[in-house]
Design an enzyme around this catalytic site. Structure first.
Site: not given
Length: 217
Positions: A28, A24-25
């Site tokens: 980004h 998820h990170e």
């Protein structure tokens, strides 16, 4: 819970939980670089290596604790990927895509775990069938929970960033000021069980939809 059972549980849940949180990170960071901000890349945070994103409490200890107490939903967090929104080519517009990248990856992973679960039901039963099925179930659940939680329109969650991107400038500036209080507001929502009647039912609906899509009900 006996020690051997705890170890077995952790071995099943560890991979899907760590991947859900850390990728998820990473998403980004990849999105930020694509739209012009190399901050995460220069910091060495654009990586699929989970070790670069692990945060001891949020990535490991909290999900383990929630799993051991039979929490119906798992969630956690990794080290936030540094993003300098002012360096994006179109800061306000591109903020939406950078913020949405994390939840989008969680949705893709949830679908991926569901597909793997479907494969597990089609191959001959073996000693790995049941543990793999449990791992897939955890993978679907943790990814949908992270996606839904992060899409709450509350800065600094991804949903808050998306809202700031979509709102007119005057409203966006005022809404962004909530960021300093965002964590405390989220804790209050959890404490007063607001998520129990908003976010978690949505997660259950999404999970049932995905299971139905792959004919796993």
């Amino acid at each position: 819970m006996e020690f051997a059972s705890i170890i077995q549980t952790l071995s099943i849940a560890a991979l899907p939980v760590v991947l859900a949180i850390t990728l998820h990170e990473a998403a980004h960071g990849y999105a930020a670089r694509y739209f012009g901000d190399p901050t995460a890349w220069l910091a060495g945070r654009i990586s699929l290596n989970p070790l670069r994103h692990v945060e001891l409490f949020g990535t490991i200890l909290l999900p383990i604790l929630l799993y051991l107490v039979n929490s119906p939903f798992l969630f956690g967090w990794a080290k936030p990927v540094p993003v300098d929104f002012s360096r994006l080519r179109h800061p306000k517009r591109d903020m939406l895509w950078v913020a949405a990248a994390g939840p989008a990856v969680n949705l893709v992973m949830a679908l991926g775990w569901a597909a793997l679960l479907k494969v597990d039901t089609l191959i001959p039963v073996n000693q790995f069938s049941y543990p793999l099925a449990l791992m897939c179930q955890v993978g679907i659940g943790i990814n949908l929970a992270l996606m839904a939680l992060n899409l709450i329109p509350l800065p600094p969650l991804d949903g808050g960033r998306i809202a700031v991107s979509l709102l007119p400038w005057s409203l966006a500036i005022r809404f962004a000021r909530l960021e300093r209080w965002g964590f405390f507001i989220l804790l209050a929502l959890m404490y007063f069980n607001v998520l129990d009647v908003t976010v978690w039912p949505l997660v259950s609906l999404l999970k049932q939809t995905i299971l139905s899509l792959f004919q796993l009900n």
